[in-house]
Design a protein around this motif. Structure first.
Motif, PDB file in Angstrom:
ATOM      1  N   HIS A 379       0.877  -1.177   0.000  1.00 22.34           N
ATOM      2  CA  HIS A 379       0.000   0.000   0.000  1.00 22.34           C
ATOM      3  C   HIS A 379       0.906   1.216   0.000  1.00 22.34           C
ATOM      4  N   SER A 380       0.346   2.372  -0.341  1.00 20.37           N
ATOM      5  CA  SER A 380       1.187   3.543  -0.624  1.00 20.37           C
ATOM      6  C   SER A 380       2.144   3.885   0.513  1.00 20.37           C
ATOM      7  N   LEU A 381       1.592   3.998   1.723  1.00 20.71           N
ATOM      8  CA  LEU A 381       2.392   4.484   2.843  1.00 20.71           C
ATOM      9  C   LEU A 381       3.587   3.573   3.145  1.00 20.71           C
ATOM     10  N   GLU A 382       3.463   2.316   2.728  1.00 21.74           N
ATOM     11  CA  GLU A 382       4.532   1.360   3.007  1.00 21.74           C
ATOM     12  C   GLU A 382       5.839   1.757   2.319  1.00 21.74           C
ATOM     13  N   LEU A 383       5.721   2.605   1.302  1.00 23.82           N
ATOM     14  CA  LEU A 383       6.934   3.078   0.618  1.00 23.82           C
ATOM     15  C   LEU A 383       7.866   3.816   1.576  1.00 23.82           C
ATOM     16  N   VAL A 384       7.285   4.404   2.622  1.00 28.57           N
ATOM     17  CA  VAL A 384       8.133   5.091   3.602  1.00 28.57           C
ATOM     18  C   VAL A 384       9.123   4.095   4.210  1.00 28.57           C
ATOM     19  N   GLU A 385       8.704   2.851   4.324  1.00 26.69           N
ATOM     20  CA  GLU A 385       9.593   1.841   4.906  1.00 26.69           C
ATOM     21  C   GLU A 385      10.827   1.641   4.037  1.00 26.69           C
ATOM     22  N   ALA A 386      10.642   1.744   2.721  1.00 25.52           N
ATOM     23  CA  ALA A 386      11.804   1.595   1.845  1.00 25.52           C
ATOM     24  C   ALA A 386      12.823   2.688   2.142  1.00 25.52           C
ATOM     25  N   ARG A 576       9.675   6.942  11.949  1.00 30.69           N
ATOM     26  CA  ARG A 576       9.348   8.257  12.520  1.00 30.69           C
ATOM     27  C   ARG A 576      10.357   9.292  12.047  1.00 30.69           C
ATOM     28  N   HIS A 577      11.624   8.871  12.021  1.00 30.77           N
ATOM     29  CA  HIS A 577      12.674   9.789  11.589  1.00 30.77           C
ATOM     30  C   HIS A 577      12.505  10.157  10.114  1.00 30.77           C
ATOM     31  N   THR A 578      12.183   9.155   9.310  1.00 25.65           N
ATOM     32  CA  THR A 578      12.044   9.387   7.874  1.00 25.65           C
ATOM     33  C   THR A 578      10.931  10.393   7.583  1.00 25.65           C
ATOM     34  N   LEU A 579       9.887  10.375   8.405  1.00 27.95           N
ATOM     35  CA  LEU A 579       8.758  11.282   8.154  1.00 27.95           C
ATOM     36  C   LEU A 579       9.159  12.752   8.298  1.00 27.95           C
ATOM     37  N   ASN A 580      10.277  13.029   8.973  1.00 29.41           N
ATOM     38  CA  ASN A 580      10.763  14.416   9.040  1.00 29.41           C
ATOM     39  C   ASN A 580      10.916  15.019   7.659  1.00 29.41           C
ATOM     40  N   GLU A 581      11.292  14.174   6.707  1.00 36.23           N
ATOM     41  CA  GLU A 581      11.588  14.647   5.358  1.00 36.23           C
ATOM     42  C   GLU A 581      10.352  14.674   4.459  1.00 36.23           C
ATOM     43  N   ALA A 582       9.232  14.184   4.988  1.00 38.27           N
ATOM     44  CA  ALA A 582       8.031  14.092   4.154  1.00 38.27           C
ATOM     45  C   ALA A 582       7.638  15.469   3.633  1.00 38.27           C
TER      46      ALA A 582
END
Length: 824
Positions: A379-386, A576-582
């Motif tokens: 699903h789309s949000l899972e791309l954040v995991e990559a 959580r850290h990656t979302l800083n760059e969202a």
DNA sequence: GACCTGCTGCGGTTTG
């Protein structure tokens, strides 16, 4: 002794050079370790020859000690004990060792001892010991259950514990610890000049130092970690949907992207396609054949519920290069060194950094080669995991494997094992057991309880003869009943599985196994899928499901009750850290850049939380009042937290909720407004009274009851039946519940009961992680938002909670409709 | 007791 000046070193180096084998940078260090008679841990990525290096170290030691005669003299006694958690690998490793021995002219023999070893072979091994024995932890305990085992083990020079990282975080690791304390003590008694070493072999984990400490604890001397210096490089390539807006916001299957992987499969010689669950792997296999029929015959399926023979066939075909693609689950995670592949694709969240890197490591298998892995989001949000995984690889944030502590069930089993062979002396056994990492905190009083339990069945069961197993005879604790001894031998081990039914063709031939509850829903004539075949149910007879081939297009895909691997703490933190760059990322950050429209919508409706923030969304829909919280701590922690939060809110005002959760967050749903605001929100996430609140909100008794079944089986309180005997899972559960009740009433401080509750807190609720999360939240900014409609963040949780009411087809329609509505 | 996404792993005899 200086390694390079020894004859053993010369012999082995010459031989390696003749065969053009590349030396590994850490190899000499490992050899020096073994040569000096010390113990330690060898750590290197897969494909770096850890196994072979340790084996050669043992040979160098032997050659050095018998420089003139190493090609003629036969010790005919056990020199090297090789503990490997996987039966399936023993033959491969054994063959490789035999080839080397033959080439070097060393007349050692290699034996294999596990559940597949025929009785005649076992007897032969006892009469004339091989110099090398490859064994599983369980079979090693079976050796300890044999009379005369001290003689068998007394000549040992080296114990190698392969894949120690796999064992340490489980009760199988405790089996190894206990065996080590016994063998170490045996060796001390012997007063020999000859050295004795234990060497662990491990992939990288977060707590490598501790892993070594746990393994070597009984030796009471420090060890050395030998590491490969050449770093392993891994490259991650995300598979992106063409239009992120149209890609599902929820779901777990990812089949929408199947077209994208066909060219990848076609372009490479062999591909492993890792799928998270057995049921979904069946659907992927089918779908790939549907869209790429040219792959028929070149693609296969591999998971834990498929018949062994079929799986072996797949593994061999993979090895021989006759298969282009294998769709698999974690069943192909291990056994890496002997089955290299070219390409690896991971579908859906790998849940942890270590698992992802391990799977990636199956490609680019030579030292120095880059491992390449494709990631396909479901699903789309899972791309954040990559994006998070890329960061993890840079920072080498690999999870720890926590060793188990105070497993009384395993201890009781182990002491019974000693009691049926040579017997044990209480004082001595206490000292030995306390020398392990697992039991070093055990008190004398707890030890007394364990002994009581063995002799009388504890307080609660003392009137039942069945539970009196061990007698004190001439200062030694022994089991004299042959029947009890035989039963015990059959129950050695710590893996307790659910009852499965075998699936077999009417015409003969087994396909695999299926769970009782699933098949009992089907009527004869209905069609289900297993091992990639459509099978018509004919009848169920003697715990066997009889089937015939079906050409029906419609088929039900089974599901199996598996473990619920939650998102790891490391990966959660990285998310959580990656979302800083969202929303800020440029095109070089492929995943976040692709997700920009989704983040934009999230920011428009609500907010994308940064690392030091906790987002809470309150939304009113026609279903009622929703409260969504996003800690990114994995579903187990969320499950417990949802219950605690609901309880705490209900203390403010009487209100009832239903829950839903996934790895990113959780939902509370009520038919009345939820009283959470700026004034009380920090208090609701406080660590104060956490323990008491858990007890009042989470049904820990029910959870402990489930845990207790396994503990009772491992501890020998419950007999699972003779091999081939048909006992229904229900019966086992029923007797476990009964025992649990008895203890609850008559012996509430029973060790095994306490262990059950402890396991619930540690494993089911991940209590430490829960507490850490709350402490983190107290330091964070809590953001309360009141979106007018569902957000991209809450959407997957919402869909999961809807799932129970809808079939999968109508669910898909529904998701699309909901998504379209939001995009308007 | 399960289904709501939900993995993997092991295991018998014995003693003339």
């Amino acid at each position: 002794m200086k390694l390079r000046q020894t004859i053993g070193y010369q012999v082995i180096r010459d031989w390696l050079a003749e065969n053009n084998r590349t030396p590994f940078d850490y190899q000499e260090e490992a050899w020096q370790l073994i040569l000096s008679g010390s113990s330690g841990l060898v750590n290197a990525p897969t494909g770096y020859g850890k196994t072979f290096s340790v084996f050669l170290g043992a040979l160098i030691q032997y050659i050095n000690e018998h420089p003139e005669t190493f090609r003629s003299k036969r010790p005919q006694a056990l020199q090297l004990l090789w503990i490997s958690p996987l039966r399936a690998l023993a033959k491969d490793i054994g063959r490789a060792m035999e080839e080397a021995l033959q080439a070097l002219g060393i007349p050692w023999t290699v034996g294999i001892r596990n559940g597949d070893t025929p009785t005649s072979e076992r007897q032969k091994q006892k009469r004339k010991s091989p110099e090398i024995l490859i064994i599983t932890p369980e079979s090693l305990h079976l050796v300890l259950a044999q009379k005369g085992y001290p003689d068998f083990l007394k000549s040992l020079r080296l114990i190698a514990v392969d894949e120690w990282h796999e064992l340490i975080g489980s009760k199988r690791g405790v089996l190894v610890e206990l065996a080590m304390c016994r063998i170490a003590a045996l060796r001390k008694e012997q007063e020999t000049e000859l050295s004795f070493s234990i060497v662990g072999i491990s992939a990288t984990i977060g707590n490598l130092e501790q892993a070594m400490e746990v393994l070597l604890s009984p030796l009471e001397q420090p060890g050395t970690i030998v590491r490969a210096r050449l770093p392993k490089q891994t490259e991650l390539i995300s598979i992106l949907p063409d239009e992120i807006e149209k890609y599902p916001w929820a779901g777990h299957l990812g089949l929408k992207l199947v077209e994208k992987i066909i060219p990848i499969i076609e372009a490479s010689t062999t591909t492993l396609l890792f799928i998270n669950t057995r049921g979904m792997s069946e659907r992927w296999y089918q779908t790939i054949l549907d869209v790429a029929p040219q792959l028929a015959g070149a693609i296969a399926l591999h998971h834990g519920s498929i018949e062994q023979d079929l799986r072996l066939w797949v593994e061999d075909a993979l090895h021989a290069g006759t298969l282009k693609c294998v769709v698999c689950t974690a069943s192909l995670d291990l056994g890496v060194d002997f089955r290299p592949v070219e390409t690896v694709i991971q579908v859906g969240s790998p849940k942890g950094v270590a698992r992802f890197l391990q799977r990636a490591g199956r490609s680019g298998h030579q030292p120095g080669a880059v491992s390449r892995i494709y990631f396909l989001p479901t699903h789309s949000l899972e791309l954040v995991e990559a994006a998070a995984l890329k960061a993890a690889m840079d920072k080498e944030m690999i999870e720890s494997r926590e060793p188990f502590l105070l497993c009384y069930d395993v201890l009781i089993q182990y002491l019974s094992t000693l009691a049926i062979s040579e017997g044990f002396n209480a004082e001595q056994a206490f000292r030995e057991v306390r020398s392990t990492f697992c039991f070093r905190e055990m008190t004398k009083a707890e030890w007394q309880q364990v002994l009581q339990f063995l002799v009388h069945g504890g307080q609660a069961l003392q009137q039942y003869d069945e539970y009196k197993k061990v007698e004190l005879i001439d200062g030694l604790y022994r089991i004299t009943s042959r029947r009890v001894a035989m039963r015990h031998r059959m129950h050695i081990g710590t893996i307790v599985s659910d009852a499965m039914l075998k699936v077999k063709f009417v015409s003969g031939g087994y396909v695999g196994v299926i769970e009782e509850w699933f098949i009992s829903r089907l009527e004869p004539g209905e069609v289900f899928t297993l091992a990639g075949r459509n099978l018509e149910l004919v009848m169920i007879k003697d715990m066997t499901v009889l089937v015939r081939k079906s050409s029906s297009k419609k088929s039900i895909v089974p599901s199996w009750m598996g473990g619920r691997m939650p998102l790891s703490a490391n990966l959660g933190q990285l998310l959580r850290h990656t979302l800083n760059e969202a929303g800020k990322a440029g095109p070089e950050n492929i995943e976040l850049y692709a997700l920009a429209p989704l983040f934009e919508l999230q920011n428009q409706l609500s907010q994308v939380p940064e690392e030091n923030e906790l987002l809470i969304e309150q939304i009113e829909t026609k279903d009622g009042f929703h409260l969504y919280v996003y800690p990114f701590e994995g579903r187990l922690v969320h499950e417990a937290m949802a219950a605690i939060l609901a309880y705490r809110i209900s203390k403010i005002q009487p209100i009832s909720f239903s829950f839903a959760m996934n790895d990113y967050g959780f939902e509370l749903l009520s038919d009345q407004p939820i009283p959470v605001d700026d004034t009380n929100v920090y208090e609701l996430f406080s660590t104060d009274n956490l323990f008491a609140d858990i007890q009042r909100s989470v049904n820990s008794t029910e959870m402990a009851k489930r845990k207790f079944r396994d503990i009772a089986v491992i501890g020998g309180l419950l007999f699972q039946g003779y091999p081939g005997e048909h006992k229904k899972a229900r019966h086992l559960q029923a007797s476990a519940s009964l025992l649990f009740k008895v203890f609850q009433e008559y012996e509430p401080d029973n060790l095994l009961m306490r262990q059950a509750y402890q396991e619930v807190f540690d494993q089911q609720m991940e209590e430490t992680r829960l507490r850490n999360m709350l402490e983190r939240i107290q330091q964070s900014r809590i953001i309360l938002r009141f979106p007018e409609k569902l957000t991209p963040f809450c959407f997957p949780i919402k869909v999961d909670s809807k799932r129970e009411q809808l079939s999968s087809e109508s669910l898909e329609d529904r998701v699309r409709k909901m998504q379209l509505q939001l995009l308007k």
